[in-house]
Design an enzyme around this catalytic site. Structure first.
Site, PDB file in Angstrom:
ATOM      1  N   GLU A 301      42.339  42.040  53.616  1.00 10.70           N
ATOM      2  CA  GLU A 301      43.531  41.442  53.009  1.00 10.70           C
ATOM      3  C   GLU A 301      44.544  42.509  52.593  1.00 10.70           C
ATOM      4  OE1 GLU A 301      42.320  37.915  50.775  1.00 10.70           O
ATOM      5  OE2 GLU A 301      43.967  38.304  49.401  1.00 10.70           O
ATOM      6  N   HIS A 330      18.686  44.150  64.728  1.00  4.26           N
ATOM      7  CA  HIS A 330      18.106  43.245  65.716  1.00  4.26           C
ATOM      8  C   HIS A 330      19.092  42.172  66.132  1.00  4.26           C
ATOM      9  CE1 HIS A 330      14.114  45.056  65.318  1.00  4.26           C
ATOM     10  NE2 HIS A 330      14.552  45.337  64.102  1.00  4.26           N
ATOM     11  N   LYS A 444      47.942  28.809  51.690  1.00  5.27           N
ATOM     12  CA  LYS A 444      47.971  28.079  50.417  1.00  5.27           C
ATOM     13  C   LYS A 444      49.146  27.091  50.419  1.00  5.27           C
ATOM     14  CE  LYS A 444      45.897  31.387  47.103  1.00  5.27           C
ATOM     15  NZ  LYS A 444      46.058  32.147  45.872  1.00  5.27           N
TER      16      LYS A 444
HETATM   17  O1  PA5 Z   1      43.143  39.163  46.482  1.00  9.05           O
HETATM   18  C1  PA5 Z   1      43.796  38.158  46.272  1.00  9.05           C
HETATM   19  O2  PA5 Z   1      44.870  38.192  45.649  1.00  9.05           O
HETATM   20  C2  PA5 Z   1      43.345  36.787  46.751  1.00  9.05           C
HETATM   21  O3  PA5 Z   1      42.246  36.839  47.579  1.00  9.05           O
HETATM   22  C3  PA5 Z   1      43.007  35.922  45.546  1.00  9.05           C
HETATM   23  O4  PA5 Z   1      41.992  36.522  44.810  1.00  9.05           O
HETATM   24  C4  PA5 Z   1      42.561  34.525  45.970  1.00  9.05           C
HETATM   25  O5  PA5 Z   1      43.498  33.934  46.820  1.00  9.05           O
HETATM   26  C5  PA5 Z   1      42.399  33.650  44.725  1.00  9.05           C
HETATM   27  O6  PA5 Z   1      43.581  33.643  43.981  1.00  9.05           O
HETATM   28  P1  PA5 Z   1      43.603  33.207  42.477  1.00  9.05           P
HETATM   29  O7  PA5 Z   1      42.805  34.162  41.676  1.00  9.05           O
HETATM   30  O8  PA5 Z   1      45.047  33.205  42.093  1.00  9.05           O
HETATM   31  O9  PA5 Z   1      43.017  31.830  42.428  1.00  9.05           O
END
Ligand code: PA5
Length: 475
Positions: A301, A330, A444
């Site tokens: 990410e 394996h 989202k």
């Molecule tokens: O790293 C990030 O920002 C995302 O993966 C969030 O952690 C994830 O989308 C969850 O978001 P939130 O904590 O606002 O619910």
């Protein structure tokens, strides 16, 4: 735990990048000292960038080992109360609000924690609900005694559909059962200012912990996001933070060859430039299996970005893949050793396991079996790891090994901070915004539109006008 200087030194994690070097895997795939020296400027720039931005903007996470004394006290006090009163602790969260707690629980608690008798466990059972599969949610209610359950809803934005729908389902059940005492079973961890959860938490009177503004989801494990569940489970969170600070200190070294996170970042960056677009994370310890999951989100990410900071299309990133030693020897090693030359394989080794198991004597008439007798499983797993390193190296596959002297709260703090810094350095080398996630937001927003959320009418119209699927292509 007495964390003096000598002990800290003995717990230092080591990065061994021999098998990234041409000397070991040949000129075509490997790197030379000359190449590393030639890239010194790139490493220096990344180092300066991270040093200049630490503690500000979305780099608030760098200071978590130092600025949470009051919060840690509150967390430890709250955790004490929870341990006394509750048998289950359930986290509702997803992505960065779930993967850290899962990773740390698996690394630092008994590997069968939830199955242990209460007397031995000495902490509540632990569940992290990071999906909205209706069957899973239903199954959870089959095993939970709500009287004995504390929930921790974690969402920084306070808006994530998955987490908020779980919250709605659970608070409804709690209210039906406990009326105005429902709030005694719910703790909220969220942004202090932004989003709905903080407003809801205030209105409902929930105990609340805050996720600092400059700490993004995937960099939040060392904030209350991860510290509360860890403390509830009896993990020494102060030692975790000390481990992170220790790694931070090691990574203050300006010289790329002395800075573990910086050298790893540089080698990954150089590997990406050579077309190695897959990063395999392969711990040789079940306790670290979910560290690989957490890493996959952090790396994927943070670095998977369409444009760089100057607006150029770059489509940067390396696809993170998790594997487990020896299990995946394996299933996946065949591909890693003989498939495309498109991977960097990171192996995580553990020098001293916390428990030992002797391979029993037997099968004396079968020398091909009895050669195992008298050895231990830690000898076997570490020999198999060395064998994998050797097999990958002789096949000219880029691989390096991170060794933890043992798995404990301190070394896990070190490891998490090391990966976070490595990610920040690599992002700086790629000149991308490491800390945003427009691709996640896209999904989202489309969900909000499909569910008719106010403000997302344009996205809804756009989705309705998208080409319709053809029945010809569905068989
Ligand atoms: O790293 C990030 O920002 C995302 O993966 C969030 O952690 C994830 O989308 C969850 O978001 P939130 O904590 O606002 O619910």
């Amino acid at each position: 735990m007495a964390i003096n200087r000598d002990w800290q030194k003995s717990m230092q994690i080591k990065v061994d990048y021999n098998n990234m070097m041409a000397e070991f895997i040949g000129d075509e795939q490997g790197f030379t000292d000359k190449e590393i020296s030639a890239a010194k400027k790139i490493a220096d720039e990344a180092y300066k960038n991270v040093a200049a931005n630490r503690g500000s903007g979305m780099m608030g996470w760098t200071e978590l080992p130092y600025n949470q004394d009051e919060i840690v006290k509150d967390i430890i006090d709250t955790a004490k109360g929870i341990r006394k009163k509750f048998d289950n602790f359930v986290v509702l969260g997803i992505g960065g609000s779930a993967l850290g707690p899962i990773a740390v629980f698996n690394a630092l608690c008994h590997l069968r924690h939830n199955e242990l008798p209460k007397k031995v466990r000495k902490a509540p059972k632990f569940y992290v609900e990071d999906n909205i599969d209706p069957e899973r949610m239903d199954a959870l209610f089959d095993i939970l005694d709500l009287d004995k359950t504390m929930f921790n809803v974690i969402t920084k934005s306070g808006a994530t559909s998955e987490t908020m729908s779980q919250y709605l389902i659970i608070i409804d059940k709690l209210k039906k059962k406990f009326g105005d005492k429902a709030g005694e079973h719910m703790i909220a961890t969220t942004s202090a200012q932004k989003g709905n959860l903080i407003k809801i938490a205030k209105a409902e009177g929930f105990k609340t912990f805050y996720i600092p503004d400059g700490v993004g989801g995937r960099f939040s494990e060392l904030s209350p996001v991860g510290l509360l569940s860890a403390a509830v489970l009896g993990i020494d969170i102060k030692a975790m933070l000390k481990g992170a600070a220790f790694m931070d200190k090691l990574c203050k070294a300006k010289d790329v060859k002395k800075n573990p996170a910086l050298i790893s970042a540089l080698l990954q960056y150089l590997a990406m430039n050579k077309g190695k677009n897959i990063s395999v994370m392969m711990p040789y310890a079940d306790s670290l299996k979910y560290i690989a999951d957490w890493y996959c989100q952090l790396w994927g990410e943070s670095l998977g970005k369409a444009v760089d900071k100057d607006g150029n299309a770059v489509y940067a990133g390396q696809t993170p893949v998790k594997a487990l030693g020896v299990t995946d020897q394996h299933s996946q090693i065949q591909l890693y050793r003989e498939g495309p030359f498109d991977k960097v394989i990171t192996i995580i080794a553990v020098e001293n396991f916390r428990k030992e198991t002797l391979i029993s004597k037997g099968c004396e008439d079968f020398p091909d079996v009895s050669f195992l007798c008298g050895h231990t499983l830690s000898e076997l797993i570490n020999s198999e790891r060395k064998a994998t390193e050797y097999a990958l190296t002789t096949a000219k596959r880029l691989n390096y090994t991170i060794t933890l002297p043992e798995v404990n709260a301190f070394t896990i703090g070190e490891l998490l901070y090391y990966f976070e810094l490595e990610t920040a350095y690599t992002g700086a080398m790629l000149n991308i915004d490491t800390f945003n996630q427009p691709g996640v937001e896209g999904g989202k927003n489309a969900t909000y539109a499909l569910f008719g959320r106010k403000g997302y009418e344009a996205t809804k119209a756009e989705m309705e006008n998208a080409p319709k699927k053809k029945s010809d292509y569905i068989i």
